[in-house]
Motif scaffolding. Sequence first.
Motif, PDB file in Angstrom:
ATOM      1  N   SER A 265       0.808  -1.222   0.000  1.00 40.78           N
ATOM      2  CA  SER A 265       0.000   0.000   0.000  1.00 40.78           C
ATOM      3  C   SER A 265       0.841   1.273   0.000  1.00 40.78           C
ATOM      4  CB  SER A 265      -0.951   0.009   1.200  1.00 40.78           C
ATOM      5  OG  SER A 265      -0.225  -0.035   2.418  1.00 40.78           O
ATOM      6  N   ARG A 266       2.122   1.194   0.428  1.00 33.46           N
ATOM      7  CA  ARG A 266       2.962   2.385   0.471  1.00 33.46           C
ATOM      8  C   ARG A 266       3.819   2.548  -0.775  1.00 33.46           C
ATOM      9  NH1 ARG A 266       5.263   2.910   6.708  1.00 33.46           N
ATOM     10  NH2 ARG A 266       3.238   2.797   7.748  1.00 33.46           N
ATOM     11  N   LEU A 267       3.771   1.604  -1.689  1.00 34.17           N
ATOM     12  CA  LEU A 267       4.657   1.616  -2.853  1.00 34.17           C
ATOM     13  C   LEU A 267       4.385   2.833  -3.734  1.00 34.17           C
ATOM     14  CD1 LEU A 267       6.896  -0.247  -3.990  1.00 34.17           C
ATOM     15  CD2 LEU A 267       5.189  -1.092  -5.609  1.00 34.17           C
ATOM     16  N   GLN A 268       5.477   3.529  -4.084  1.00 35.60           N
ATOM     17  CA  GLN A 268       5.376   4.698  -4.951  1.00 35.60           C
ATOM     18  C   GLN A 268       6.008   4.479  -6.317  1.00 35.60           C
ATOM     19  OE1 GLN A 268       6.818   8.246  -2.983  1.00 35.60           O
ATOM     20  NE2 GLN A 268       5.676   7.823  -1.108  1.00 35.60           N
ATOM     21  N   ALA A 269       6.987   3.580  -6.412  1.00 37.39           N
ATOM     22  CA  ALA A 269       7.654   3.335  -7.690  1.00 37.39           C
ATOM     23  C   ALA A 269       7.902   1.843  -7.851  1.00 37.39           C
ATOM     24  CB  ALA A 269       8.971   4.099  -7.770  1.00 37.39           C
ATOM     25  N   ASN A 284      -6.599  -5.576 -10.047  1.00 36.01           N
ATOM     26  CA  ASN A 284      -6.787  -4.570  -8.996  1.00 36.01           C
ATOM     27  C   ASN A 284      -5.507  -3.812  -8.675  1.00 36.01           C
ATOM     28  OD1 ASN A 284      -5.372  -6.663  -7.810  1.00 36.01           O
ATOM     29  ND2 ASN A 284      -6.310  -6.358  -5.794  1.00 36.01           N
ATOM     30  N   ILE A 285      -4.558  -3.794  -9.597  1.00 39.88           N
ATOM     31  CA  ILE A 285      -3.245  -3.232  -9.293  1.00 39.88           C
ATOM     32  C   ILE A 285      -3.334  -1.775  -8.856  1.00 39.88           C
ATOM     33  CG2 ILE A 285      -2.803  -2.616 -11.730  1.00 39.88           C
ATOM     34  CD1 ILE A 285       0.157  -3.361 -11.183  1.00 39.88           C
ATOM     35  N   GLY A 286      -4.236  -1.001  -9.432  1.00 37.61           N
ATOM     36  CA  GLY A 286      -4.375   0.395  -9.047  1.00 37.61           C
ATOM     37  C   GLY A 286      -5.002   0.589  -7.684  1.00 37.61           C
ATOM     38  N   ILE A 287      -5.681  -0.435  -7.196  1.00 37.53           N
ATOM     39  CA  ILE A 287      -6.285  -0.400  -5.857  1.00 37.53           C
ATOM     40  C   ILE A 287      -5.297  -0.918  -4.823  1.00 37.53           C
ATOM     41  CG2 ILE A 287      -8.184  -1.270  -4.442  1.00 37.53           C
ATOM     42  CD1 ILE A 287      -9.823  -1.470  -7.031  1.00 37.53           C
ATOM     43  N   ALA A 288      -4.562  -1.969  -5.188  1.00 40.52           N
ATOM     44  CA  ALA A 288      -3.569  -2.545  -4.275  1.00 40.52           C
ATOM     45  C   ALA A 288      -2.376  -1.613  -4.075  1.00 40.52           C
ATOM     46  CB  ALA A 288      -3.099  -3.894  -4.802  1.00 40.52           C
ATOM     47  N   LEU A 289      -2.106  -0.749  -5.072  1.00 43.12           N
ATOM     48  CA  LEU A 289      -0.984   0.184  -4.986  1.00 43.12           C
ATOM     49  C   LEU A 289      -1.515   1.617  -5.082  1.00 43.12           C
ATOM     50  CD1 LEU A 289       1.429  -1.643  -7.479  1.00 43.12           C
ATOM     51  CD2 LEU A 289       1.178  -2.041  -5.028  1.00 43.12           C
TER      52      LEU A 289
END
Length: 506
Positions: A265-269, A284-289
């Motif tokens: 959830s904290r991943l930025q890059a 759901n990649i845009g929701i998980a990240l």
Amino acid sequence: MSNTRHHCLQTSIFVGRMGFMCAKQHVKLDRLLLAWLLLCYGVNNAYCLTVHENSGDLHSLLEFKQGITSDPNEVFSSWNTSTHYCRWRGVICTPKRPWRVWGLNLTGQSIAGKITFSLANLTLLSTLDLSSNLLVGQIPPLNGHQQLETICLNDNSLEGTIPNALTNCSNLRKLNLSKNHLSGAIPPKIGSLSNLKYFDISCNNLTGSIPSTFSNLTQLYFINLFLNQLEGNIPEGLWGLPNMVILELSHNRLIGEIPQSINISRLQALGVAFNKLGKALPSNIGIALPRLQRLAMGRNTFEGQIPASLGNASGLQLIDLPENSFTGQLPADWEKLSGLTRLNFEKNMLEAGDIRTWEFFHALRNCSSLRVLSLAQNRLQGVIPNSIGNLSTTLQQLLLGENNLLGVVPPMGNLHSLVSLSFGENNLGGSIGDWIGKLQNLQGLELSGNNFVGTIPSSIGNLTRLTQLLLDGNKFEGSIPSSIGNLSQLSKLTLRYNNLQGNIYL
């Protein structure tokens, strides 16, 4: 991922100095002696210039100096026994007696030579920063350094393997060995460094797999394995590290897929470009990240549709997915991505053909910071929608070449920031309007391999920054406009396979 460089933290401790002065011309000898003793032995953390309380630290540093073969900045000119080693350049000592070596910081001094194994004897060493130098040889084993928290040896020419002994430095928080010539495998016991937060071994020649023990490093917020020869699957535990902010695995030989259970959830890059990863991305990649800002996945074998959920990661700035096997329609839900600057889907198998499937361009009008948009070499067809002219005025690259586009190119004169515009190798027709002359920042214009007709607009001579003008393989006719002579920076001009006449005067 933002090729991709990371710098070591520099730590320094100010050690106070104490002086004394005589208030009167006649001062008793015992008072002078007392003042001298206070200076030498510990008022306000001062230390005597010539008394070395720990001969082990002294000899370890002197032996390290002997391994240096070049010192253009004269870093080691102060490293002699007439001066306390706590005052040697780059040496940091503990603030209280007994003064021990706590840090060694010689970053960016252009020193050459080898790192002697004597550093292993600095048992209270907490920070070792020898980055950005010309050091060669192997990394010394620092076995049993329980105080060691930071090791920065990046930007040198070190060889050999990563010593297994480093995994015994239980308090290690930062390890940067990037930009060297290291080989061999990542030590499997890396997972025992439970305090590790920053791990960078990019730009080396490391082989083998990523140890599964990485899943134990729950404090990690930065991993950079960029540009090595690592292979095998990415450990599943890596996709669930709770504090991860930067995960860069690009330019390796990794296989497998990104699991549907991804949850960082904290991943930025996230960078996994130039590997052999495949299958569909998690829907759901845009929701998980949700905090994702940079997504780089080019040069893999990913397939299926581009997840529409990416539109939920409202902080996305870069989406780079070229040279894969993505299919289906372009996602149309991008209204939240106001900070998007780069969108690259080139060399895939994406489709668009009617008004509904071209809603993608309409959605991108909210991306007010967009600078790069590339959909080249896909399976787009049909007429380009007029909404293309409503894209961000910050757009610098618009690349739609090698598709199956038809019809007339809509006016785009308001896209005045464009530097590169490509519609080459399509089936576009009609004439090119004078609006082209409004794009005065253009350096590259490619319209070759289409069915454009009519005359070449004289307004093209307004594009005085053009270095490449590719108009070959069309049905242009009439005279070559004399205004082309204004294009003094042209390095490439192609006009063949048209019906043009006249001369060109550059």
